[in-house]
Design an enzyme around this catalytic site. Sequence first.
Site, PDB file in Angstrom:
ATOM      1  N   GLU A  47       0.829  -1.215   0.000  1.00  0.00           N
ATOM      2  CA  GLU A  47       0.000   0.000   0.000  1.00  0.00           C
ATOM      3  C   GLU A  47       0.859   1.260   0.000  1.00  0.00           C
ATOM      4  O   GLU A  47       0.558   2.230  -0.701  1.00  0.00           O
ATOM      5  CB  GLU A  47      -0.932  -0.004   1.215  1.00  0.00           C
ATOM      6  CG  GLU A  47      -1.947  -1.123   1.242  1.00  0.00           C
ATOM      7  CD  GLU A  47      -3.089  -0.928   0.266  1.00  0.00           C
ATOM      8  OE1 GLU A  47      -3.926  -1.832   0.155  1.00  0.00           O
ATOM      9  OE2 GLU A  47      -3.139   0.134  -0.408  1.00  0.00           O
ATOM     10  N   ARG A  59       0.647   3.840  -3.161  1.00  0.00           N
ATOM     11  CA  ARG A  59       0.013   5.125  -2.858  1.00  0.00           C
ATOM     12  C   ARG A  59       1.038   6.232  -2.648  1.00  0.00           C
ATOM     13  O   ARG A  59       0.939   7.305  -3.243  1.00  0.00           O
ATOM     14  CB  ARG A  59      -0.877   5.002  -1.614  1.00  0.00           C
ATOM     15  CG  ARG A  59      -1.973   3.961  -1.746  1.00  0.00           C
ATOM     16  CD  ARG A  59      -3.024   4.110  -0.665  1.00  0.00           C
ATOM     17  NE  ARG A  59      -3.793   2.886  -0.490  1.00  0.00           N
ATOM     18  CZ  ARG A  59      -5.010   2.831   0.038  1.00  0.00           C
ATOM     19  NH1 ARG A  59      -5.599   3.930   0.439  1.00  0.00           N
ATOM     20  NH2 ARG A  59      -5.636   1.674   0.181  1.00  0.00           N
ATOM     21  N   ASP A 106      -4.651  -9.823  -8.440  1.00  0.00           N
ATOM     22  CA  ASP A 106      -4.917  -8.862  -9.510  1.00  0.00           C
ATOM     23  C   ASP A 106      -3.712  -8.118 -10.092  1.00  0.00           C
ATOM     24  O   ASP A 106      -3.323  -8.308 -11.239  1.00  0.00           O
ATOM     25  CB  ASP A 106      -5.982  -7.860  -9.058  1.00  0.00           C
ATOM     26  CG  ASP A 106      -5.745  -7.300  -7.659  1.00  0.00           C
ATOM     27  OD1 ASP A 106      -4.635  -7.452  -7.127  1.00  0.00           O
ATOM     28  OD2 ASP A 106      -6.675  -6.696  -7.097  1.00  0.00           O
ATOM     29  N   GLU A 160     -12.497   0.201  -9.989  1.00  0.00           N
ATOM     30  CA  GLU A 160     -12.091  -0.755 -11.027  1.00  0.00           C
ATOM     31  C   GLU A 160     -13.018  -0.802 -12.236  1.00  0.00           C
ATOM     32  O   GLU A 160     -12.553  -0.935 -13.381  1.00  0.00           O
ATOM     33  CB  GLU A 160     -11.958  -2.162 -10.413  1.00  0.00           C
ATOM     34  CG  GLU A 160     -10.774  -2.325  -9.489  1.00  0.00           C
ATOM     35  CD  GLU A 160     -10.975  -1.681  -8.132  1.00  0.00           C
ATOM     36  OE1 GLU A 160      -9.955  -1.387  -7.461  1.00  0.00           O
ATOM     37  OE2 GLU A 160     -12.144  -1.471  -7.729  1.00  0.00           O
TER      38      GLU A 160
END
Length: 647
Positions: free
Chosen positions: A272, A276, A405, A539
Amino acid sequence: MTAPALLPPSGRRIPAPAPGAASFPHHRATLRLSEKFILLLILGAFITLCFGAFFFLPDGSKHKRFDLGLEDVLIPHVDGMGRAGRQSGAHVIHGEGGPHEHRHRQEEESLRSRIRADHERALQEAREKLRKSREELRAEIQTEKNRVAQRLRGREAAAPPLPPVPVPRPGGVDDGDPGDPRVREKRDKIREMMKHAWDSYRQYGWGHNELKPLARKGHSTNIFGNSQMGATIVDALDTLFMMGLHDEFRDGQAWIEQNLDFSVNAEVSVFEVNIRFIGGLLAAYYLSGQEVFKAKAVQLAEKLLPAFNTPTGIPWAMVNLKSGVGRNWGWASAGSSILAEFGTLHMEFVHLTYLTGNPAYYQKVMHIRKLLAKMERPNGLYPNYLNPRTGRWGQHHTSVGGLGDSFYEYLLKAWLMSDKTDTEARKTYDDAVEAIERHLIRKSNSGLTFIGEWKNGHLERKMGHLTCFAGGMFALGADGSPGDKAGHYLQLGAEIAHTCHESYDRTVLKLGPEAFKFDSGLEAVAVRQNEKYYILRPEVIETYWYMWRFTHDPKYRQWGWEATQAIDRYCRVSGGFSGVKDVYSSNPTYDDVQQSFFLAETLKYLYLLFSSDDLLPLDSWVFNTEAHPLPVLHLGNATLPGSESRR
C-alpha cells in the site's frame, strides 16, 4: 485499480474503558507514555549517579582499590610513547617518589574532583526537575522532541543530491478539453466532486491518512500503521494537478515539505505504501517537476528495503519504518507473502533506480521475477500465496481479483513502461493470460463472461469488484498479443466491461457490490450480506476509461456518467463522500470512510473518461495500480543494470 481486499473498510479501534473500571488520578492519566518514559530515564540517571558516587568517590577503605582502577586509566597517558612508553610508565608509577608519581597523584585528584562535580550537578538537576510542575516538564519534553525531529530533518536535508538524469517530460499533463460542451459540463461536475472531497478532507482530516466524512474527523487503518502520514494528500496530488486545481495542489505540496516524516515508529503495508505514497510522489514529481516529491519518494523507498531481508528475497507484507523489522499478515496462508503485494513493486522500483542510479531497487524486483520463473505453476496458474522462508507456494488459490490482480497488471505495464523492450515481462504476461483464459474465464447461462477463482482444483463461479479492472487490462494488452489475437483480447475486455456494468445495473443504487456470483439462477448479483457494500472503488470505471480510449464507443461514457450520478446521489454527504453498506437497499447506511483511492483513482478515471485523448496519452504514460501516471522510459532502460541483455 486499488488494493486487494485484504482488510475490512474500517480499521482497528481502541476500545473505551469499561464502565466502573478503576481510574488513575487526572494528572497521571493525562501523561503520555513517552513523557512517563522520559521521567523514568531522569530518575534512573539520578539513581545511577548516586550509586556511581558511592562506588567511585574515594574513602579510606576503598583507596587502594581505586588506585588499582586508575592504573589502567592513567598508564596510556604517562609518556605518550605507545607500547614502550606504557611499559616504562607502569614501572615508575609503582616506584618511590619522582615527578611521574607526583603527576599521577595530580591526575588522580583531578579525576576525583570531576566525579564530585558531576555528582553535585546531577543532584542539583534532579532537585530542579522534582520541583517543576507537570506543565513545565511537558513543555521541556516537547522542546526536546522538537529538537530531535529538527536534527532528523536536517540530516535528511543534508543527504547528497540525487544524480542528474534526463527526466522524461512527455506532456499532456493538463487541459484535455473534450470540445463538446455537454461532455465538458460532465467533466466540470466531476471536478466539483473532487473539490468537495478535497475541501472536506482539508477541513476535517488534514494530515490524517483518510477522512470520516460523517464524524468529520481523521481516519486511519493498520495498512498505514495508524500513523498520520497524510495518505489522502499524497494520493490526490496528481489528480489535483491534472484537473487544474493548482491552489489545492500547492497546499498539499506545502504539507509534504513541512510535515511528511518517515522516521515514525509505524508498521505499514509495503504494497500500500509503495503504490500510494511512492507512486503518488513520483507521479507528482513527473507532472510538476518539483524536486521535493522525488526526494521524499527516495527517503521512503529506503525505509521499505529491509522488508526484502528474507531467505528468498520475497518481501514481507509489512515493515516497521523505524526498526526495519518485517512480518506477514497473520491470516495469510501459513505465513505466506501475497502475490499481488510482492508482485506490484516493479513500476515504482524501476523508476527509483532510474532516478537515483541505485541498482538495489531494480535488482530486488528482478530477483522476484527470476524466482517466480523457476517455480512450477499448477496448470500454468500463479497461486496467491508464497512462503518467503521456504520459497514454496501456499494453498493453491488463484484469483485475478483480490490477492492476485495487480501482479498480472504489472507484468504488462513493465513491458509498456520500458518502451516495449522488456520482452521477458511481456512473455510472462501472455503465458499467464493464456492460463487464465483456459482455466478461469467462463460464460454464464445467460451469456455473461466472467472470471472465476480457482481453489484447490475447483472453479468458484464468483467475481469480485476488484476483478473488473481486468477488462481494461485485456484492452491495454491487446496490441502486441501473440499471433493474431489483438481483436480477441479487445473483445474480451468489452465482455468483461459489460458483465461489470450489469453488476451495477442490477442493484437499487446503480453501484456495484464487492463481489457477485453466477450460479443458482443468480447472475452478477451479490448473495451474502457482507459482499453487498460499495466503498468508492474505481475498477469498473477504470475499465470503462480504457475501453473508451481504444474504441470510442459512446456507451462507456454513458455508463461512466450513470456511475457518477449514483456516487454523487448516494455517497455524497456534507463532509465528503462515504461508502455504503448495501447497494440493494433504497435506504443505505454509510461506512463513514472517504478512501484515499477515491481521489486518486475513481475521480481521476471519471475525469479522464470525459476528457480528450491528449490528456495523459497512453503512448507516453503508464498508470500504476493506484492510477498514478509514470512516464514511459523511451531510453530502452539503458540506464538499468542488465537491461542490454533484455533488449
